[in-house]
Design an enzyme around this catalytic site. Sequence first.
Site, PDB file in Angstrom:
ATOM      1  N   ARG A  11      82.724  49.629  24.552  1.00  0.00           N
ATOM      2  CA  ARG A  11      82.736  48.322  26.353  1.00  0.00           C
ATOM      3  C   ARG A  11      82.879  47.017  26.069  1.00  0.00           C
ATOM      4  O   ARG A  11      83.667  46.170  26.167  1.00  0.00           O
ATOM      5  CB  ARG A  11      81.981  49.652  26.802  1.00  0.00           C
ATOM      6  CG  ARG A  11      81.637  49.373  28.409  1.00  0.00           C
ATOM      7  CD  ARG A  11      81.250  48.283  29.123  1.00  0.00           C
ATOM      8  NE  ARG A  11      79.840  48.132  28.755  1.00  0.00           N
ATOM      9  CZ  ARG A  11      79.899  46.730  29.049  1.00  0.00           C
ATOM     10  NH1 ARG A  11      80.488  45.748  29.786  1.00  0.00           N
ATOM     11  NH2 ARG A  11      78.344  46.183  28.570  1.00  0.00           N
ATOM     12  N   ASP A  12      82.106  46.424  25.606  1.00  0.00           N
ATOM     13  CA  ASP A  12      81.033  45.189  26.208  1.00  0.00           C
ATOM     14  C   ASP A  12      82.892  43.861  24.981  1.00  0.00           C
ATOM     15  O   ASP A  12      82.784  43.369  25.757  1.00  0.00           O
ATOM     16  CB  ASP A  12      79.518  44.639  25.972  1.00  0.00           C
ATOM     17  CG  ASP A  12      79.174  43.776  26.310  1.00  0.00           C
ATOM     18  OD1 ASP A  12      80.128  42.568  27.019  1.00  0.00           O
ATOM     19  OD2 ASP A  12      77.557  43.233  26.267  1.00  0.00           O
ATOM     20  N   HIS A 208      69.506  43.117  24.848  1.00  0.00           N
ATOM     21  CA  HIS A 208      70.487  42.745  25.194  1.00  0.00           C
ATOM     22  C   HIS A 208      70.990  41.596  24.730  1.00  0.00           C
ATOM     23  O   HIS A 208      71.157  40.831  25.171  1.00  0.00           O
ATOM     24  CB  HIS A 208      71.382  43.686  25.761  1.00  0.00           C
ATOM     25  CG  HIS A 208      72.398  43.962  25.892  1.00  0.00           C
ATOM     26  ND1 HIS A 208      73.283  44.645  26.050  1.00  0.00           N
ATOM     27  CD2 HIS A 208      73.764  42.842  26.022  1.00  0.00           C
ATOM     28  CE1 HIS A 208      75.242  44.217  25.605  1.00  0.00           C
ATOM     29  NE2 HIS A 208      75.414  43.117  26.174  1.00  0.00           N
ATOM     30  N   HIS A 210      73.160  38.298  22.967  1.00  0.00           N
ATOM     31  CA  HIS A 210      74.577  38.359  22.592  1.00  0.00           C
ATOM     32  C   HIS A 210      74.200  36.870  21.962  1.00  0.00           C
ATOM     33  O   HIS A 210      73.094  35.831  21.775  1.00  0.00           O
ATOM     34  CB  HIS A 210      75.007  37.293  23.533  1.00  0.00           C
ATOM     35  CG  HIS A 210      75.636  38.475  24.726  1.00  0.00           C
ATOM     36  ND1 HIS A 210      77.136  38.064  24.941  1.00  0.00           N
ATOM     37  CD2 HIS A 210      75.510  39.589  24.826  1.00  0.00           C
ATOM     38  CE1 HIS A 210      77.647  39.519  25.569  1.00  0.00           C
ATOM     39  NE2 HIS A 210      76.619  40.295  25.448  1.00  0.00           N
ATOM     40  N   CYS A 241      81.104  37.767  27.930  1.00  0.00           N
ATOM     41  CA  CYS A 241      81.121  38.582  29.397  1.00  0.00           C
ATOM     42  C   CYS A 241      82.428  38.168  30.490  1.00  0.00           C
ATOM     43  O   CYS A 241      82.705  37.316  30.065  1.00  0.00           O
ATOM     44  CB  CYS A 241      79.829  38.364  29.759  1.00  0.00           C
ATOM     45  SG  CYS A 241      80.148  38.542  31.859  1.00  0.00           S
ATOM     46  N   ASN A 250      78.337  39.018  20.837  1.00  0.00           N
ATOM     47  CA  ASN A 250      76.844  40.330  21.258  1.00  0.00           C
ATOM     48  C   ASN A 250      76.463  39.743  19.881  1.00  0.00           C
ATOM     49  O   ASN A 250      77.590  39.416  18.911  1.00  0.00           O
ATOM     50  CB  ASN A 250      77.884  41.614  20.946  1.00  0.00           C
ATOM     51  CG  ASN A 250      77.805  42.376  22.701  1.00  0.00           C
ATOM     52  OD1 ASN A 250      76.798  42.468  23.439  1.00  0.00           O
ATOM     53  ND2 ASN A 250      79.186  42.229  22.972  1.00  0.00           N
TER      54      ASN A 250
HETATM   55 ZN    ZN Z   1      76.616  41.784  27.030  1.00  0.00          ZN
END
Ligand code: ZN
Length: 312
Positions: A11-12, A208, A210, A241, A250
Site C-alpha cells: 500500500r504505502d 510507523h 520513514h 507519501c 518507509n
Molecule cells: Zn508511511
Amino acid sequence: MRIHINDVAVRDGFQIEKAFVPTATKVEVINQLSRTGLHKIEVTSFVSPKAVPALADADEVLRGIDRVPGVVYVALVPNVRGVQNAAATAAKPDELNAVVSASETHNRANINRTHEQSLEELPTMVKVAHGAGMKITMSLSTTFGCPFEGHVHEDVVLDFVRRFRDLGFDGISLADTTGMANPRQVRELVRKVLEKFPAPDDNYYTLHFHNTRGMGLANVVAGIDAGVRSFDGSISGLGGCPFAPGATGNICTEDMVNMLEDMGYDTRVDLAKLLAVARRIPAVVGHDVPGQVMKAGQTLELHDPPEFARTR
Ligand code: ZN
C-alpha cells in the site's frame, strides 16, 4: 521480548510508484509476505481511484490473496465512504486503518479534509467497521512533525490519542510520515503517550517511521525503549507519501528485523524468507531500492576469507 512486525509496502510503497504494479504481482508479493511470519500486512486502500490510481484494484487484490491464518490483512480507509466500500467487498479485510494528520495543513493535503470534518466522520467509521465485523485502527500522521507546519505540539498528539481511544478505535499508530522524528523526541513523546493512556495490549500502539533522514531504525530502538511493541516497515524500503514533498522511504522491514533479531528480540519473522521477497522488488518496480541487508546479507552470513588467509 516479542516485537510485532507489520509490512505496508504493497500500500504505502506501491502507491507512489510511477508505473502501475499489476494486480497479479501485488497478490504474489502479498502471498509471499504472508508466509514470512509478519504480524500484519497492509494490502490496499479504499481511496478514490482518482486520487490514488495505483490502488484502484482494492477489491481484486483482496479477492486474489490467500489468507494465511494468524496474519492480519489491513486496508487503509480515508473516510466513511472507504469503510462502506471495504464493508461491501466480498473478501473483507480483517482490519481497517483510518488516517488523520496531527497537522491541519497535512490533513487537508492528504485526505482533503479539515480536522473538524475528519473528526466528525470518525464515530460513523468505527460504527460501520465494527458493524461489518472488522477492526479499525487509527493512524496519526505527522505525529513527530509536519512538512508544512513544522513542529507538532505534544498536547495536540495527546489530545488526538485521547479522542481516538474514547471513540473506540482498536489501535493507534503514531506515524512519522515524512521522516522528521529523532530518537530523543520519540522516546519522550511516546513515553508520555503511554503513561497517560496505557496500552491495553502489546499491539494497541504501533510506530510507523520513514527513513527520510536516516533516523528510522534509531527511532525504532527509541520506540521500544519507550514501551511500544509493534512497528511498521516496508519490504526493501519502498514508500513515501504522494502528498508530502520529499517523503521517500518507509523504514525497511527486513533491515529492521535483522537489527531486532541481532539485538535479541523475538520478531517471529523468517528473515531468509523476507529477504527472498525483498530481492524480487527491484524487478517489480523497475528501479533500485533502499534496503541494505538485501545487498549486504544477514549479519552472520559469513564470507570465505581471502586466499592469503587460507595459505601459509
Ligand atoms: Zn508511511
